[in-house]
Design an enzyme around this catalytic site. Structure first.
Site, mmCIF file in Angstrom:
data_model
loop_
_atom_site.group_PDB
_atom_site.id
_atom_site.type_symbol
_atom_site.label_atom_id
_atom_site.label_comp_id
_atom_site.label_asym_id
_atom_site.label_seq_id
_atom_site.Cartn_x
_atom_site.Cartn_y
_atom_site.Cartn_z
ATOM 1 N N GLY A 70 64.853 43.173 24.403
ATOM 2 C CA GLY A 70 66.064 42.373 24.327
ATOM 3 C C GLY A 70 65.802 40.895 24.546
ATOM 4 O O GLY A 70 65.161 40.510 25.525
ATOM 5 N N ILE A 72 66.969 36.649 22.578
ATOM 6 C CA ILE A 72 67.221 35.886 21.354
ATOM 7 C C ILE A 72 65.880 35.750 20.654
ATOM 8 O O ILE A 72 64.902 35.280 21.250
ATOM 9 C CB ILE A 72 67.816 34.504 21.672
ATOM 10 C CG1 ILE A 72 69.229 34.657 22.243
ATOM 11 C CG2 ILE A 72 67.836 33.631 20.427
ATOM 12 C CD1 ILE A 72 69.858 33.355 22.694
ATOM 13 N N SER A 109 55.023 37.803 22.105
ATOM 14 C CA SER A 109 54.958 37.260 20.754
ATOM 15 C C SER A 109 53.726 36.390 20.572
ATOM 16 O O SER A 109 53.218 35.788 21.522
ATOM 17 C CB SER A 109 56.217 36.429 20.476
ATOM 18 O OG SER A 109 56.110 35.725 19.258
ATOM 19 N N TYR A 134 60.978 29.157 22.639
ATOM 20 C CA TYR A 134 60.917 30.615 22.488
ATOM 21 C C TYR A 134 59.556 31.142 22.933
ATOM 22 O O TYR A 134 59.458 32.121 23.685
ATOM 23 C CB TYR A 134 61.196 30.985 21.032
ATOM 24 C CG TYR A 134 61.036 32.452 20.713
ATOM 25 C CD1 TYR A 134 61.993 33.382 21.096
ATOM 26 C CD2 TYR A 134 59.919 32.911 20.007
ATOM 27 C CE1 TYR A 134 61.851 34.735 20.806
ATOM 28 C CE2 TYR A 134 59.772 34.255 19.708
ATOM 29 C CZ TYR A 134 60.734 35.162 20.115
ATOM 30 O OH TYR A 134 60.587 36.496 19.823
#
Length: 277
Positions: A70, A72, A109, A134
C-alpha cells in the site's frame, strides 16, 4: 500460516497477489482505501487508511506476516507522500512489532537507487541514491526495516521492483517483472525459513536486466520469464534513445528525469491491466 495481511490490495499488483496469498493461509486480510470488489475464498477485506495507526494496528492482530504494497505509487509533492508512504510504513512496522508479527514483505522500488546509470550493474548492497521523493520514501522504509530487525527482531524482505507492467518501451526489456514472477518473488519472501533483513530486486530473467540479485540467492527466487521475446517489436517501434537524457540512462527511467514532486508515471505508458476477481 493462520493469517496474512495484504495492504494495497486494490492496486494493480495487489490484484494479482490476492488469490495466491489466500491459498497460503487460513485467512487473508486484504486492506486498501479503495474497495476490492468480490473477495476470494478465505479472504476478508477491511477498508483502512495506512496513515492512521488506529485503523492499521487492529488489522495486524494475530497476523503471521504482512505483505505491504500500500502506497501512492508515483512521484508527488513530499507533503502528499508523507502520510501514506512515510507514516504508513512506520505504522505497519510499529503495529507489526506490537502484535508479534514475524515478517513484513515490502514493495520497495528501483527508485530507491534510481539515479545510478544503467551502464553500472548494481547489486543489492549499493548505497541509496533516490531519484524522487517517492524513491526517498522507499529508502526510508528500507532503513526502517533494517532498524526494526536490528532493534526488535522483526524480519523484513524489501522487494526493489523495477517495472511490473507490460513491455512496451526499451527500458522494460531490462526492467520487466512479469506477474507470474511477481507472485513467485512474494511467495519466496514469505516461505523462506529465515530472512533477517533482506533486499532483492524484483525483475524477471531478462537478458538485459541491469541489476545483480546474487547477494539474495538464499531467498530461492528463480524468475522464469524473459522480456527478450518482446525485443524485436519494441525496438522496431522505438526512436533512438538520447544517451544524455537521464530518463534513458538512469535506472529510475522517467523518474530520474522529472522534477521533484512531478509525476513520473505521466511520462510512461503503463497499462492498467489489473486482475478482476
Amino acid at each position: 500460516m493462520k493469517k496474512i495481511v495484504l495492504t494495497g490490495a486494490a492496486g494493480r499488483l495487489g490484484s494479482y497477489l490476492r488469490e495466491p496469498l489466500s491459498k497460503m493461509c487460513d485467512t487473508l486480510l486484504s486492506t486498501d482505501i479503495n474497495d476490492v470488489g468480490e473477495t476470494y475464498e478465505g479472504e476478508t477485506f477491511v477498508k483502512a487508511d495506512l496513515a492512521q495507526m488506529d485503523e492499521v494496528a487492529p488489522l495486524l492482530e494475530g497476523a503471521d506476516m504482512v505483505v505491504h504494497f500500500g502506497a501512492i505509487v508515483d512521484e508527488m509533492p513530499f507533503e502528499v507522500l508523507w502520510g501514506p508512504n512515510f507514516v504508513g510504513s512506520y505504522n505497519i512496522w510499529e503495529a507489526a512489532s506490537r502484535h508479534g508479527v514475524r515478517r513484513v514483505v515490502y514493495a520497495s522500488s528501483i527508485h530507491a537507487v534510481g539515479m545510478y546509470p544503467k551502464t553500472e550493474r548494481i547489486g543489492i548492497d549499493v548505497p541509496h541514491r533516490p531519484d524522487t521523493f517517492y524513491g526517498l520514501a522507499k529508502c526510508f522504509t528500507e532503513d526502517l526495516g533494517r532498524m526494526y530487525w536490528e532493534k526488535r527482531g522483526l524480519e523484513s524482505v524489501h522487494l526493489r521492483i523495477l517495472s511490473a507492467a507490460q513491455v512496451n518501451n526499451p527500458r522494460a526489456l531490462g526492467s520487466w517483472l512479469s506477474y507470474d514472477d511477481l507472485i513467485q518473488l512474494v511467495t519466496r519472501a514469505i516461505d523462506t525459513p529465515v530472512t533477517g533483513f533482506a533486499i532483492i530486486y524484483g525483475v524477471s530473467n531478462n537478458d538485459r536486466a541491469p541489476v545483480d540479485n546474487s547477494g539474495a540467492a538464499f531467498l530461492g527466487y528463480r524468475p522464469k520469464d524473459n522480456a527478450e521475446v518482446y525485443a524485436e517489436k519494441v525496438l522496431a517501434e522505438s526512436e533512438p534513445l538520447d544517451p544524455q537524457d537521464p530518463g534513458h540512462m538512469c535506472h529510475g527511467g522517467p523518474f530520474a528525469k522529472v522534477d521533484l514532486g512531478q509525476s513520473g508515471l505521466a511520462q510512461m505508458n503503463v497499462v492498467d491491466d489489473r486482475k478482476k476477481t
